[in-house]
Design a protein around this motif. Structure first.
Motif, short mmCIF file in Angstrom:
data_model
loop_
_atom_site.label_atom_id
_atom_site.label_comp_id
_atom_site.label_asym_id
_atom_site.label_seq_id
_atom_site.Cartn_x
_atom_site.Cartn_y
_atom_site.Cartn_z
N PRO A 98 31.21 36.72 47.16
CA PRO A 98 32.07 37.72 47.81
C PRO A 98 33.28 38.06 46.95
N ILE A 99 33.04 38.48 45.72
CA ILE A 99 34.15 38.80 44.82
C ILE A 99 34.07 40.25 44.36
N ALA A 100 35.22 40.75 43.97
CA ALA A 100 35.31 42.06 43.34
C ALA A 100 35.41 41.84 41.83
N LEU A 101 34.52 42.46 41.10
CA LEU A 101 34.52 42.33 39.65
C LEU A 101 35.28 43.49 39.03
N ILE A 102 36.13 43.18 38.07
CA ILE A 102 36.89 44.19 37.33
C ILE A 102 36.53 44.01 35.86
N ALA A 103 35.83 44.98 35.29
CA ALA A 103 35.29 44.82 33.95
C ALA A 103 35.76 45.93 33.04
N GLY A 104 36.03 45.58 31.79
CA GLY A 104 36.48 46.56 30.81
C GLY A 104 37.72 46.06 30.10
N ARG A 105 38.08 46.77 29.03
CA ARG A 105 39.27 46.33 28.30
C ARG A 105 40.50 46.37 29.20
N ILE A 106 41.39 45.40 29.00
CA ILE A 106 42.59 45.32 29.81
C ILE A 106 43.68 46.13 29.12
N ALA A 107 43.94 47.30 29.68
CA ALA A 107 44.91 48.25 29.12
C ALA A 107 45.40 49.13 30.25
N PRO A 108 46.60 49.72 30.14
CA PRO A 108 47.16 50.50 31.25
C PRO A 108 46.24 51.61 31.73
N GLU A 109 45.56 52.31 30.80
CA GLU A 109 44.71 53.43 31.22
C GLU A 109 43.52 52.98 32.05
N LYS A 110 43.14 51.70 31.95
CA LYS A 110 42.03 51.18 32.73
C LYS A 110 42.44 50.79 34.15
N GLY A 111 43.75 50.70 34.40
CA GLY A 111 44.22 50.41 35.75
C GLY A 111 43.83 49.03 36.26
N THR A 112 43.81 48.04 35.37
CA THR A 112 43.38 46.70 35.77
C THR A 112 44.24 46.14 36.90
N ASP A 113 45.55 46.35 36.83
CA ASP A 113 46.43 45.84 37.88
C ASP A 113 46.15 46.52 39.22
N THR A 114 45.88 47.83 39.19
CA THR A 114 45.54 48.54 40.42
C THR A 114 44.25 47.99 41.02
N ALA A 115 43.25 47.74 40.17
CA ALA A 115 41.97 47.22 40.64
C ALA A 115 42.16 45.86 41.32
N ILE A 116 43.01 45.02 40.76
CA ILE A 116 43.26 43.70 41.36
C ILE A 116 43.90 43.86 42.73
N ARG A 117 44.87 44.75 42.85
CA ARG A 117 45.54 44.97 44.14
C ARG A 117 44.58 45.52 45.18
N VAL A 118 43.71 46.44 44.77
CA VAL A 118 42.71 46.99 45.68
C VAL A 118 41.79 45.88 46.19
N ALA A 119 41.35 45.03 45.28
CA ALA A 119 40.47 43.92 45.68
C ALA A 119 41.16 42.98 46.65
N ARG A 120 42.42 42.66 46.40
CA ARG A 120 43.15 41.76 47.28
C ARG A 120 43.29 42.38 48.68
N ARG A 121 43.62 43.67 48.73
CA ARG A 121 43.79 44.33 50.02
C ARG A 121 42.48 44.40 50.80
N ALA A 122 41.37 44.41 50.08
CA ALA A 122 40.06 44.42 50.74
C ALA A 122 39.60 43.01 51.12
N GLY A 123 40.42 42.00 50.81
CA GLY A 123 40.07 40.64 51.18
C GLY A 123 39.04 40.00 50.28
N ARG A 124 38.91 40.50 49.06
CA ARG A 124 37.93 39.96 48.12
C ARG A 124 38.60 39.04 47.09
N GLY A 125 37.86 38.06 46.65
CA GLY A 125 38.28 37.31 45.47
C GLY A 125 38.16 38.21 44.25
N VAL A 126 38.75 37.81 43.16
CA VAL A 126 38.81 38.64 41.96
C VAL A 126 38.20 37.91 40.78
#
Length: 209
Positions: free
Chosen positions: A103-131
């Motif tokens: 039951p996890i949310a996967l965030i894949a790709g280079r970690i850079a501002p244009e990829k929105g990695t921090d946004t993806a993490i926040r979205v996953a947390r709000r959805a109640g998923r592990g990261v």
């Protein structure tokens, strides 16, 4: 000089067509006498690439309808669309039918501002998923200040080979794509889509295609 070294032997090989996929002005400018198709993988962000694309008489392509619209609007060029290929879903590294989905949310790709990695993490947390975050820290400052503080220990795996990434996507509940800048063509999202795996994102760039 590097592009000239690449082009020189092709002139004597009598190739029917040369597929040129580097996003660089020199790659276009050094091949005027070759039967070449230039594929532009990025939007018209670089003025020297735009100038070289306008000047060449060789055919030009890009990788999505969204990118083609940008090239038409900003550079006045009518590009054909040749989408990137992705594996067809029959890979041996896919999990078996009995392998559990975590039951996890996967965030894949280079970690850079244009990829929105921090946004993806926040979205996953709000959805109640592990990261689970996978990818190289291309922008180390962004990773250290905006991404790492949001992650618990062992939630960032670093880069993985493609086979390992595909297997991890298959075992995850959802793939989160929160790209801030409209990508011309996202390989991770397309690879997940062709296998029927769950993903969420928005319609920026080529994602809607």
């Amino acid at each position: 000089r590097r592009y000239e070294r690449l082009c020189a032997p092709l002139r004597g090989d009598c190739a029917d067509v040369v597929s040129q996929r580097a996003f660089a002005a020199a790659a276009i400018e050094r091949a005027p006498d070759l039967p070449v198709l230039h594929t532009l993988h990025l939007p018209p962000l670089s003025e020297d690439v735009v100038a070289a694309a306008r000047a060449t008489r060789a055919p030009l392509a890009t990788v999505s309808e969204a990118a083609a619209r940008l090239w038409a609007g900003r550079a006045g060029l009518d590009l054909m669309v040749l989408r990137n290929g992705v594996p067809d879903g029959s890979g041996a590294d896919d999990p078996g039918v009995d392998d559990p989905v975590a039951p996890i949310a996967l965030i894949a790709g280079r970690i850079a501002p244009e990829k929105g990695t921090d946004t993806a993490i926040r979205v996953a947390r709000r959805a109640g998923r592990g990261v689970c975050a996978v990818g190289d820290a291309y922008d180390v400052t962004y990773h250290a200040t905006a991404v790492e503080p949001l992650l618990a220990p062992r939630e960032w795996l670093g880069p993985l080979p493609r086979g390992g990434l595909r297997a991890l996507i298959a075992r995850s509940a959802v793939l989160v794509l929160a790209v801030r800048r409209g990508e011309a063509f996202g390989l991770v999202g397309a690879g997940a889509r062709v296998r029927g795996w769950q993903g969420v994102g928005d319609r920026r760039g080529g994602a809607g295609e």
